[in-house]
Design an enzyme around this catalytic site. Structure first.
Site, PDB file in Angstrom:
ATOM      1  CG  ASN A 186      -1.717   1.209   1.455  1.00  0.00           C
ATOM      2  OD1 ASN A 186      -1.772   2.072   0.576  1.00  0.00           O
ATOM      3  ND2 ASN A 186      -2.349   1.317   2.614  1.00  0.00           N
ATOM      4  CG  HIS A 242      -5.901   1.690   5.199  1.00  0.00           C
ATOM      5  ND1 HIS A 242      -5.517   2.674   6.073  1.00  0.00           N
ATOM      6  CD2 HIS A 242      -4.853   0.840   5.096  1.00  0.00           C
ATOM      7  CE1 HIS A 242      -4.269   2.419   6.471  1.00  0.00           C
ATOM      8  NE2 HIS A 242      -3.850   1.316   5.892  1.00  0.00           N
ATOM      9  CB  SER A 272       5.148  -1.645  11.984  1.00  0.00           C
ATOM     10  OG  SER A 272       4.715  -0.317  12.209  1.00  0.00           O
ATOM     11  CD  GLU A 277      -3.026   5.372   6.890  1.00  0.00           C
ATOM     12  OE1 GLU A 277      -2.931   5.415   5.649  1.00  0.00           O
ATOM     13  OE2 GLU A 277      -2.121   4.902   7.624  1.00  0.00           O
ATOM     14  CD  GLU A 312      -3.514  -2.702   7.355  1.00  0.00           C
ATOM     15  OE1 GLU A 312      -2.381  -2.878   6.915  1.00  0.00           O
ATOM     16  OE2 GLU A 312      -4.190  -1.688   7.099  1.00  0.00           O
ATOM     17  CE  LYS A 333      -0.222   3.160   4.805  1.00  0.00           C
ATOM     18  NZ  LYS A 333      -0.190   3.244   6.256  1.00  0.00           N
ATOM     19  N   GLY A 379       2.311   2.321  10.791  1.00  0.00           N
ATOM     20  CA  GLY A 379       3.216   3.455  10.641  1.00  0.00           C
ATOM     21  C   GLY A 379       3.921   3.855  11.925  1.00  0.00           C
TER      22      GLY A 379
HETATM   23  P1  PGA Z   1       2.784   0.355   7.662  1.00  0.00           P
HETATM   24  O1  PGA Z   1       1.315   0.491   7.017  1.00  0.00           O
HETATM   25  O2  PGA Z   1       3.374  -0.910   7.104  1.00  0.00           O
HETATM   26  O3  PGA Z   1       3.512   1.585   7.207  1.00  0.00           O
HETATM   27  O4  PGA Z   1       2.593   0.286   9.135  1.00  0.00           O
HETATM   28  C1  PGA Z   1       0.483  -0.634   6.851  1.00  0.00           C
HETATM   29  C2  PGA Z   1      -0.844  -0.205   6.257  1.00  0.00           C
HETATM   30  O5  PGA Z   1      -1.353   0.853   6.606  1.00  0.00           O
HETATM   31  O6  PGA Z   1      -1.418  -0.926   5.409  1.00  0.00           O
END
Ligand code: PGA
Length: 252
Positions: free
Chosen positions: A10, A96, A214, A98, A168, A12, A174
């Site tokens: 992803n 997601h 992460s 976010e 997740e 983003k 993140g």
């Molecule tokens: P990250 O994001 O690996 O940067 O923690 C994972 C995600 O949001 O799908």
């Protein structure tokens, strides 16, 4: 039952179209030899056309990070399923955290997006996960249950074959705070059990459940070796070709 691993990147809101082209070319060359797992990357809408051009005929699918459920019309700023299909998109991330946190996504909209995606032969990755406060308050399973049940309202056993669920934990995204393999495995087993109770054992055993939050080159193998972890949804580490390759390599 042996499930094929599925590793997704992803991107983003990162990479201009020209940077996306460069990264996609690098990934195509590096990942060609990993034929034992499914791989998909999710650039921004703006980079989808260039990335799908670069990856045509490769073992890497192209998806988007969201999608409207309507076919066309007065929805300023939105992109429809058939536009995505025409641009070479085969996968979509829905719900997601976010999107839920910053753009008002919720279980009802997630459900509509899943139906629209499946109707266009786009395979959804449905994201669920608890916040840090929810984990501390011991309501992780309640949150996951609500999100999974809400997302899957009206979805048939047959349709489940096109769906991936991504667990997740919001506190792990993140932040560098990865869930331990045991913490992730517990929730994955819980999700599989939920799906078993909603459908059949066969549907539950065929379902792929990715872990996200992460995931890095150095923790991927221990997460991916858990019995109910069938792949990874990778954010930050998917922007560096060598790191994403290491994660793909760690997949079963
Ligand atoms: P990250 O994001 O690996 O940067 O923690 C994972 C995600 O949001 O799908």
């Amino acid at each position: 039952m042996a499930r094929r691993s599925f590793v997704a990147g992803n991107w983003k809101m990162n990479k201009t179209p020209s940077e996306s082209r460069t990264l996609a070319l690098d990934l195509r060359a590096r990942l060609e030899k990993y034929t034992k797992c499914d791989i998909a990357i999710f650039p921004t809408y703006l980079s989808v056309a260039v990335v799908s051009e670069v990856l045509k005929g490769s073992n890497i699918d192209v998806g988007t990070q969201n999608m409207h459920w309507e076919k066309f019309g007065a929805y300023t700023g939105a992109v429809s399923p058939q536009m995505l299909v025409d641009a070479g998109v085969r996968d979509v991330i829905v719900g997601h955290s976010e999107r839920r946190q910053y753009f008002g996504d919720n279980d009802e909209k997630v459900n509509k997006r899943i139906f629209a995606a499946l109707a266009h032969n786009i395979k959804p990755i449905v994201c669920v996960g608890e916040t840090k406060d929810q984990r501390l308050a011991n309501v992780t399973e309640d949150i996951i249950r609500t999100q999974v049940l809400g997302a899957l309202i009206g979805i048939t056993a047959e349709q489940m074959a096109g769906i991936t669920i991504a667990y997740e934990p919001v506190w792990a995204i993140g932040t560098g705070l990865t869930a331990t393999p045991a913490q992730a495995q517990d929730v994955h087993a819980f999700i599989r059990g939920l799906v078993r109770s909603l459908y059949t054992n066969e549907v539950a055993e065929a379902l792929r459940i990715q872990y996200g939050g992460s995931v890095k080159a150095d923790n991927a193998a221990s997460l991916l070796s858990q019995p109910d972890i069938d792949g990874a949804l990778v954010g930050g580490a998917s922007l560096v070709a060598a790191d994403f390759e290491a994660i793909v390599k760690a997949a079963k």
